[in-house]
Design a protein around this motif. Structure first.
Motif, PDB file in Angstrom:
ATOM      1  N   VAL A  62      43.398  51.810  43.401  1.00 52.96           N
ATOM      2  CA  VAL A  62      41.841  51.560  43.404  1.00 52.96           C
ATOM      3  C   VAL A  62      41.387  50.495  42.365  1.00 52.96           C
ATOM      4  O   VAL A  62      40.772  49.620  42.562  1.00 52.96           O
ATOM      5  CB  VAL A  62      41.239  52.963  43.445  1.00 52.96           C
ATOM      6  N   PRO A  63      42.107  50.733  41.278  1.00 57.21           N
ATOM      7  CA  PRO A  63      41.686  49.727  40.116  1.00 57.21           C
ATOM      8  C   PRO A  63      41.777  48.364  40.643  1.00 57.21           C
ATOM      9  O   PRO A  63      41.406  47.202  40.079  1.00 57.21           O
ATOM     10  CB  PRO A  63      42.617  49.951  38.888  1.00 57.21           C
ATOM     11  N   LEU A  64      43.221  48.054  41.368  1.00 57.51           N
ATOM     12  CA  LEU A  64      43.702  46.695  41.604  1.00 57.51           C
ATOM     13  C   LEU A  64      42.420  46.230  42.599  1.00 57.51           C
ATOM     14  O   LEU A  64      42.210  44.820  42.745  1.00 57.51           O
ATOM     15  CB  LEU A  64      44.997  46.838  42.137  1.00 57.51           C
ATOM     16  N   LEU A  65      42.142  46.967  43.634  1.00 55.25           N
ATOM     17  CA  LEU A  65      41.188  46.833  44.859  1.00 55.25           C
ATOM     18  C   LEU A  65      39.841  46.316  44.046  1.00 55.25           C
ATOM     19  O   LEU A  65      39.060  45.175  44.366  1.00 55.25           O
ATOM     20  CB  LEU A  65      40.981  47.945  45.472  1.00 55.25           C
ATOM     21  N   VAL A  66      39.292  46.839  42.811  1.00 50.12           N
ATOM     22  CA  VAL A  66      38.408  46.797  42.094  1.00 50.12           C
ATOM     23  C   VAL A  66      38.346  45.223  41.658  1.00 50.12           C
ATOM     24  O   VAL A  66      37.475  44.571  41.510  1.00 50.12           O
ATOM     25  CB  VAL A  66      37.970  47.686  41.080  1.00 50.12           C
ATOM     26  N   LEU A  67      39.432  45.095  40.670  1.00 49.18           N
ATOM     27  CA  LEU A  67      39.690  43.768  40.189  1.00 49.18           C
ATOM     28  C   LEU A  67      39.696  42.534  41.193  1.00 49.18           C
ATOM     29  O   LEU A  67      39.080  41.607  40.743  1.00 49.18           O
ATOM     30  CB  LEU A  67      41.178  43.814  39.440  1.00 49.18           C
ATOM     31  N   ASN A  68      40.579  42.660  42.283  1.00 48.38           N
ATOM     32  CA  ASN A  68      40.477  41.715  43.008  1.00 48.38           C
ATOM     33  C   ASN A  68      39.165  41.696  43.977  1.00 48.38           C
ATOM     34  O   ASN A  68      38.847  40.594  44.395  1.00 48.38           O
ATOM     35  CB  ASN A  68      41.527  42.055  44.313  1.00 48.38           C
ATOM     36  N   SER A  69      38.252  42.659  44.178  1.00 50.92           N
ATOM     37  CA  SER A  69      36.939  42.455  44.775  1.00 50.92           C
ATOM     38  C   SER A  69      35.868  42.027  43.818  1.00 50.92           C
ATOM     39  O   SER A  69      34.825  41.304  44.345  1.00 50.92           O
ATOM     40  CB  SER A  69      36.756  43.854  45.553  1.00 50.92           C
ATOM     41  N   LEU A  70      35.669  42.790  42.872  1.00 47.93           N
ATOM     42  CA  LEU A  70      34.791  42.555  41.894  1.00 47.93           C
ATOM     43  C   LEU A  70      34.851  41.750  40.716  1.00 47.93           C
ATOM     44  O   LEU A  70      33.928  41.526  39.932  1.00 47.93           O
ATOM     45  CB  LEU A  70      34.025  44.068  41.444  1.00 47.93           C
ATOM     46  N   GLY A  71      36.261  41.560  40.358  1.00 43.83           N
ATOM     47  CA  GLY A  71      36.284  40.849  39.131  1.00 43.83           C
ATOM     48  C   GLY A  71      36.872  41.641  37.823  1.00 43.83           C
ATOM     49  O   GLY A  71      36.678  42.863  37.917  1.00 43.83           O
ATOM     50  N   ALA A  72      37.242  40.906  36.789  1.00 44.92           N
ATOM     51  CA  ALA A  72      37.853  41.597  35.764  1.00 44.92           C
ATOM     52  C   ALA A  72      36.893  42.626  35.068  1.00 44.92           C
ATOM     53  O   ALA A  72      37.007  43.469  34.297  1.00 44.92           O
ATOM     54  CB  ALA A  72      38.412  40.622  34.737  1.00 44.92           C
ATOM     55  N   GLU A  73      35.483  42.186  34.951  1.00 42.50           N
ATOM     56  CA  GLU A  73      34.559  42.816  33.955  1.00 42.50           C
ATOM     57  C   GLU A  73      34.073  44.209  34.769  1.00 42.50           C
ATOM     58  O   GLU A  73      34.100  45.033  33.925  1.00 42.50           O
ATOM     59  CB  GLU A  73      33.060  41.893  34.129  1.00 42.50           C
TER      60      GLU A  73
END
Length: 461
Positions: A281-292
């Motif tokens: 899930v954290p990787l999905l968030v990073l790829n979808s919404l960005g690092a911040e």
């Protein structure tokens, strides 16, 4: 330095000196004895003599201590590093956890299940599991690094030689770290699980400060590597030199695990899907919404995940006791269900009520963006109690088809719903995904509880 298998009350100096008092004894002695009785009663309430609850309490305390110190670590990280570095580092460490879970082949749970009855085979079994997991985890980490440009371009900072070596070392070290927790739990030394997590957290924070002072971009990752090395040395000295010999000495049997490879393979498949739900899930968030946005999600998840971890640790105590007394599994399960419900129910209320204040420790922007997410994660931990306990019951009975099926369903639902909801709801969508998934899995377990919570002893793979 080792703990006894049970917790007999320790005589106080007053009791040793005074003994039974006659009528007219001095008041101060009675007062001291009364205070001693109160203290012993309080200790007995937190650490009861019953190993099921005593070991479960210690493992729960380990989760709380580890999470509290881990939160302090990330508070310091958010103050010493910028949000982009925090987000990227957390995503990298999430992949470390996922790859370590793949590489350690779920041998931690294997040790929890089979070490209690291994007798003089215990040391050999532990060391074999260590060696296999370290080698496989290293190979898996190297394979992931080769794929970073295609599957996770946001983590390309891992491809520098020093950082890549640290990433591989952290993955292999964390695999062994998880297994030593399982081994300490299996030999009924959960107090040392608490101690090793304290050592890991304290060393990690110290090295984090060194990395910040040197302005190292990979300071967060480097701090994990150094802390893992120190905690592995300390914990395994206690485990192999003290706890294992004590366990062998008091063991009444020494059985080689029957159908061990079949059990390990099935349990491993289930654990992969469960850990994928936790760590992808954290990787999905990073790829979808960005690092911040990944940083905001990550800190809320760190807090919410502790509620999941407590339920799982309490279940490990249930598995250990079920090996020794399989005929009492239903009784132990019902006690653990009531106990976990009361313990985590209070924790869920506190986390949901204090979510803004908790996240504000990391900075006002974390509270602004992550409060709703944290509340949803806390609520999802309530149905997770039943899901996690049912999986442990199936593991204790070696009915792994059901355990694997539930964990596959968890992974598919969480990742599918998260990917679907992130574009419209932002990081809150991940919280909705967890709450919906846990409710969907818990509902049939309540409706058809007689199918998994029975006195039958039939085993399957």
């Amino acid at each position: 330095m080792t703990e006894p298998r049970t917790a007999p009350p320790t005589p106080t100096p007053t009791a040793l000196v005074a003994g039974p008092t006659a009528a007219g004894a001095q008041g101060p002695i009675d007062t001291r004895r009364s205070l001693g009785a109160v203290v012993r009663s309080g200790v007995a309430a937190v650490f009861p003599r019953d190993p099921l609850l005593r070991n479960g309490h210690l493992l729960a305390i380990s989760s709380l201590v580890s999470s509290a110190l881990g939160s302090i670590f990330w508070v310091l990280a958010t103050h010493w590093y910028d949000d982009e570095v925090v987000g990227l580092s957390y995503s990298a460490l999430s992949m470390t956890l996922l790859l370590a879970s793949i590489g350690q082949l779920n041998l931690s749970d294997f040790l929890v299940r089979f070490v209690p009855s291994a007798g003089h085979h215990t040391r050999r079994l532990i060391l074999l599991c260590y060696a296999v997991s370290a080698v496989v985890s290293s190979l898996v980490a190297i394979g992931f690094l080769l794929l970073v440009p295609r599957v996770a371009p946001g983590l390309d900072f891992l491809l520098t030689p020093v950082t890549a070596a640290c990433f591989v070392a952290a993955t292999a070290g964390y695999a062994v770290f998880v297994m030593q927790d399982g081994a300490l739990t299996a030999v009924r030394r959960p107090g040392w699980v608490v101690a090793e997590n304290v050592v890991f957290a304290c060393v990690k924070m110290g090295l984090l400060g060194v990395g910040a002072a040197l302005a190292l971009f990979s300071g967060i990752l480097l701090s994990w590597v150094g802390a893992l090395a120190v905690s592995l040395l300390v914990a395994n000295y206690v485990l192999l030199r003290r706890a294992v010999p004590d366990h062998v000495r008091v063991s009444t049997e020494a059985r080689r695990p029957a159908r061990a490879l079949r059990y390990a393979a099935a349990d491993y498949v289930g654990s992969l899907f469960r850990m994928a739900a936790y760590t992808v899930v954290p990787l999905l968030v990073l790829n979808s919404l960005g690092a911040e946005q990944s940083a905001y999600f990550s800190l809320a998840w760190i807090v919410g995940y502790v509620l999941y971890l407590i339920a799982r640790n309490l279940g490990s105590s249930l598995v250990v006791e079920a090996v020794s007394s399989p005929e009492r599994l239903v009784e132990h399960t019902m006690r653990m269900l009531r106990h976990t419900g009361l313990l985590l129910g209070a924790g869920i209320v506190l986390v949901a009520a204090l979510a803004p204040q908790i996240l504000s420790l990391f900075g006002p922007e974390y509270a602004e963006h992550g409060t709703t997410l944290l509340r949803l994660l806390a609520l999802s931990a309530l149905p997770n109690i039943l899901v996690s306990l049912a999986i442990d019951v199936w593991r204790a009975r070696r009915r792994l088809r059901w355990a694997v099926g539930v964990q596959i369903a968890m992974c598919v639902l969480v990742l599918g719903l998260t990917k679907l909801l992130l574009p419209t709801l932002g990081i809150t969508g991940a919280g909705v995904a967890w709450l919906v998934t846990m409710c969907l899995l818990a509902a049939p377990l309540v409706i058809w509880r007689a199918r998994w919570l029975t006195t039958g002893s039939r085993r399957s793979s």
